[in-house]
Write a protein that holds these residues in place. Structure first.
Motif, mmCIF file in Angstrom:
data_model
loop_
_atom_site.group_PDB
_atom_site.id
_atom_site.type_symbol
_atom_site.label_atom_id
_atom_site.label_comp_id
_atom_site.label_asym_id
_atom_site.label_seq_id
_atom_site.Cartn_x
_atom_site.Cartn_y
_atom_site.Cartn_z
ATOM 1 N N THR A 23 16.370 -9.682 -7.248
ATOM 2 C CA THR A 23 15.810 -9.711 -8.441
ATOM 3 C C THR A 23 14.705 -8.412 -8.888
ATOM 4 N N LEU A 24 14.173 -7.913 -7.952
ATOM 5 C CA LEU A 24 13.440 -6.815 -8.177
ATOM 6 C C LEU A 24 14.337 -5.618 -8.354
ATOM 7 N N ARG A 25 15.279 -5.279 -7.495
ATOM 8 C CA ARG A 25 16.023 -4.210 -7.624
ATOM 9 C C ARG A 25 16.960 -4.429 -9.248
ATOM 10 N N ASP A 26 17.225 -5.275 -9.785
ATOM 11 C CA ASP A 26 17.786 -5.801 -11.068
ATOM 12 C C ASP A 26 17.257 -5.433 -12.182
ATOM 13 N N GLY A 27 15.709 -5.595 -11.893
ATOM 14 C CA GLY A 27 14.583 -5.505 -12.833
ATOM 15 C C GLY A 27 14.159 -4.138 -12.723
ATOM 16 N N GLY A 28 14.470 -3.259 -11.913
ATOM 17 C CA GLY A 28 13.892 -1.880 -11.586
ATOM 18 C C GLY A 28 12.429 -1.801 -11.489
ATOM 19 N N ILE A 29 12.014 -2.637 -10.576
ATOM 20 C CA ILE A 29 10.726 -2.873 -10.132
ATOM 21 C C ILE A 29 10.451 -1.662 -9.258
ATOM 22 N N GLY A 30 9.203 -1.022 -9.342
ATOM 23 C CA GLY A 30 8.940 -0.151 -8.412
ATOM 24 C C GLY A 30 8.385 -0.456 -7.211
ATOM 25 N N VAL A 31 9.147 -1.017 -6.294
ATOM 26 C CA VAL A 31 8.638 -1.353 -4.877
ATOM 27 C C VAL A 31 9.559 -0.969 -4.045
ATOM 28 N N ARG A 32 8.933 -0.735 -2.599
ATOM 29 C CA ARG A 32 9.978 -0.458 -1.501
ATOM 30 C C ARG A 32 9.721 -1.390 -0.495
ATOM 31 N N ILE A 33 10.803 -2.221 0.046
ATOM 32 C CA ILE A 33 10.785 -3.128 1.051
ATOM 33 C C ILE A 33 11.614 -2.983 2.148
ATOM 34 N N SER A 34 11.036 -2.865 3.464
ATOM 35 C CA SER A 34 11.786 -2.308 4.474
ATOM 36 C C SER A 34 11.730 -3.562 5.424
ATOM 37 N N SER A 35 12.522 -3.686 6.393
ATOM 38 C CA SER A 35 12.473 -4.624 7.438
ATOM 39 C C SER A 35 13.021 -3.735 8.625
ATOM 40 N N GLN A 36 12.113 -4.018 9.770
ATOM 41 C CA GLN A 36 12.647 -3.522 11.136
ATOM 42 C C GLN A 36 12.091 -4.329 12.281
ATOM 43 N N ARG A 37 13.280 -4.671 13.209
ATOM 44 C CA ARG A 37 12.637 -5.368 14.321
ATOM 45 C C ARG A 37 11.775 -6.553 13.994
ATOM 46 N N GLY A 38 12.016 -7.324 13.085
ATOM 47 C CA GLY A 38 11.459 -8.698 12.862
ATOM 48 C C GLY A 38 10.268 -8.421 12.067
ATOM 49 N N PHE A 39 9.912 -7.124 11.483
ATOM 50 C CA PHE A 39 8.852 -6.951 10.802
ATOM 51 C C PHE A 39 9.180 -6.663 9.384
ATOM 52 N N TYR A 40 8.452 -7.113 8.230
ATOM 53 C CA TYR A 40 8.684 -6.760 7.057
ATOM 54 C C TYR A 40 7.711 -5.758 6.297
ATOM 55 N N ARG A 41 7.793 -4.781 5.535
ATOM 56 C CA ARG A 41 6.832 -4.222 4.818
ATOM 57 C C ARG A 41 6.886 -3.830 3.386
ATOM 58 N N MET A 42 6.074 -3.676 2.726
ATOM 59 C CA MET A 42 6.439 -3.505 0.966
ATOM 60 C C MET A 42 5.156 -2.417 0.717
ATOM 61 N N GLU A 43 5.694 -1.445 0.005
ATOM 62 C CA GLU A 43 5.004 -0.509 -0.838
ATOM 63 C C GLU A 43 5.050 -0.667 -2.195
ATOM 64 N N CYS A 44 4.157 -0.669 -2.814
ATOM 65 C CA CYS A 44 4.213 -0.814 -4.252
ATOM 66 C C CYS A 44 3.804 0.464 -5.073
ATOM 67 N N ASP A 45 4.893 0.921 -6.050
ATOM 68 C CA ASP A 45 4.574 1.971 -7.071
ATOM 69 C C ASP A 45 4.281 1.604 -8.422
ATOM 70 N N ALA A 46 4.620 0.276 -8.684
ATOM 71 C CA ALA A 46 4.574 0.025 -10.193
ATOM 72 C C ALA A 46 3.065 -0.286 -10.331
ATOM 73 N N PRO A 47 2.628 -0.415 -11.663
ATOM 74 C CA PRO A 47 1.158 -0.432 -11.932
ATOM 75 C C PRO A 47 0.908 -1.847 -11.888
ATOM 76 N N CYS A 48 0.202 -2.146 -11.354
ATOM 77 C CA CYS A 48 -0.286 -3.635 -10.753
ATOM 78 C C CYS A 48 -1.695 -3.830 -11.237
ATOM 79 N N ASP A 49 -2.219 -4.781 -11.850
ATOM 80 C CA ASP A 49 -3.577 -4.962 -12.565
ATOM 81 C C ASP A 49 -4.495 -5.510 -11.077
ATOM 82 N N TYR A 50 -3.948 -6.221 -10.121
ATOM 83 C CA TYR A 50 -4.543 -6.564 -8.968
ATOM 84 C C TYR A 50 -4.745 -5.341 -8.068
ATOM 85 N N VAL A 51 -3.912 -4.467 -7.860
ATOM 86 C CA VAL A 51 -4.114 -3.299 -7.082
ATOM 87 C C VAL A 51 -5.192 -2.576 -7.404
#
Length: 347
Positions: free
Chosen positions: A181-209
């Motif tokens: 969903t995020l990829r199809d919408g072109g949302i500026g986030v990077r999500i990675s997974s490795q050895r049972g852990f997930y991580r997200m980095e957000c580049d898109a403007p976010c009011d909360y951040v």
């Protein structure tokens, strides 16, 4: 073709390095079901397309439940195979064209007072296919730039499920649907997974951040800082994620509410000290809408009415405040506020 395997484990081990555009899977395989393999591949490769090959029609529904592009019946007809491959090519071209036209993927995420994710230059938010895919994105956004164990995710999002197999399946599907969903919408986030852990980095403007960063960084107030703080305050349009019922985010929701009240009161006091009573009142009425029993906010507001010599507004506010304290808390207003009221009555 970048690889062919008879051992599913070997294929999963090499999948990330090979980076295929399309994976053809049989559903009936020894040792591991093709549907399970698909879920694990989609967790590793967010851009891959899955096509199932099976001898049985009844697997069609299960295939599309894991968001497969297509399924082909054995024996495979070449015309149908070429048609499937052509669909993949068109999809890939469409994604490239969308990125190249804009040059980047600017998007925005609204979390304060609601939860909506907007693609670049769009007025309509994207729609997540399931509530859990949306909630997973919210969770990762709160825990951005942090490695999160898959079991921590499962405990937070599916607290009533104890079967590890069911939890794995739920997580894999939610991760895939969220990423797609995020990829199809072109949302500026990077999500990675490795050895049972997930991580997200957000580049898109976010009011909360942006709001959190401004609230944390705001030390002393001067005219320039007040302007920055005011813009940050304006970002806060309500509780984190609005009315979404996410039990795991109650502490963060309360933290943002405290940040908002604290920052707004500091700016309001600065305006009060400068004699800007109207600005003070406007700010504090907004604060008291969210935190109606904040003694400091009521005190500054009442003093601003005194500064304006608006006796009527003072008395109206005090009486409403007193009624709320008695009705909701069962107590009279604090002594400091009562003294201001006594002084005003004597004025």
């Amino acid at each position: 073709m970048v690889g062919a395997y008879t051992d599913p484990s070997e294929m999963l081990r090499d999948a990330k390095e090979l980076g295929p555009d399309i994976v053809f899977l049989d559903i009936e395989m020894p040792g591991m079901n093709g549907l399970e393999i698909a879920s694990r591949i989609l967790e590793l490769l967010e851009d891959v397309e899955i096509v199932f090959i099976t001898a049985y029609h009844q697997y069609a529904l299960e295939a599309f439940r894991v968001h497969a592009l297509d399924y082909l019946l054995k024996p495979v007809e070449l015309e149908l195979l070429y048609r499937t491959i052509d669909r993949v090519v068109k999809r890939k071209k469409g994604n490239v064209a969308a990125v190249s036209e804009s040059g980047q993927a600017p998007s925005r995420i609204v979390c304060l007072g609601g939860f909506e994710v907007y693609p670049a230059e769009q007025t309509e938010p994207i729609r997540f296919p399931t509530a859990k895919a949306e909630e997973l994105f919210a969770y990762l956004l709160v825990h951005r730039n942090t490695n999160i164990s898959k079991w921590t995710l499962c405990d937070s999002l599916w607290p009533g499920i104890i079967s590890s197999e069911k939890l794995n399946q739920n997580l894999h599907m939610a991760v895939y649907r969220m990423k797609k969903t995020l990829r199809d919408g072109g949302i500026g986030v990077r999500i990675s997974s490795q050895r049972g852990f997930y991580r997200m980095e957000c580049d898109a403007p976010c009011d909360y951040v942006m709001f959190e960063q401004a609230a944390v960084d705001m030390n002393e107030l001067n005219p320039r800082h007040v302007e920055v703080a005011t813009k940050a305050i304006q970002l806060y349009r309500g509780p984190l994620f609005g009315s979404r019922d996410y039990p795991w985010c109650e502490a963060e929701r309360e933290r943002m509410s405290r940040y908002y009240a604290g920052l707004a009161k500091r700016v309001a006091r600065w305006h009060f000290d400068q004699g800007h009573y109207h600005e003070t009142i406007e700010l504090l009425l907004s604060v008291l809408y969210d935190v109606p029993f904040d003694e400091e906010a009521h005190e500054i507001l009442l003093r601003a009415y005194i500064g304006l010599q608006d006796r009527t507004a003072f008395l109206l506010h005090y009486e409403r405040m007193k009624a709320n304290f008695i009705e909701e808390l069962g107590v009279e207003p604090p002594a400091t506020l009562k003294q201001l009221y006594i002084n005003m009555r004597l004025y």
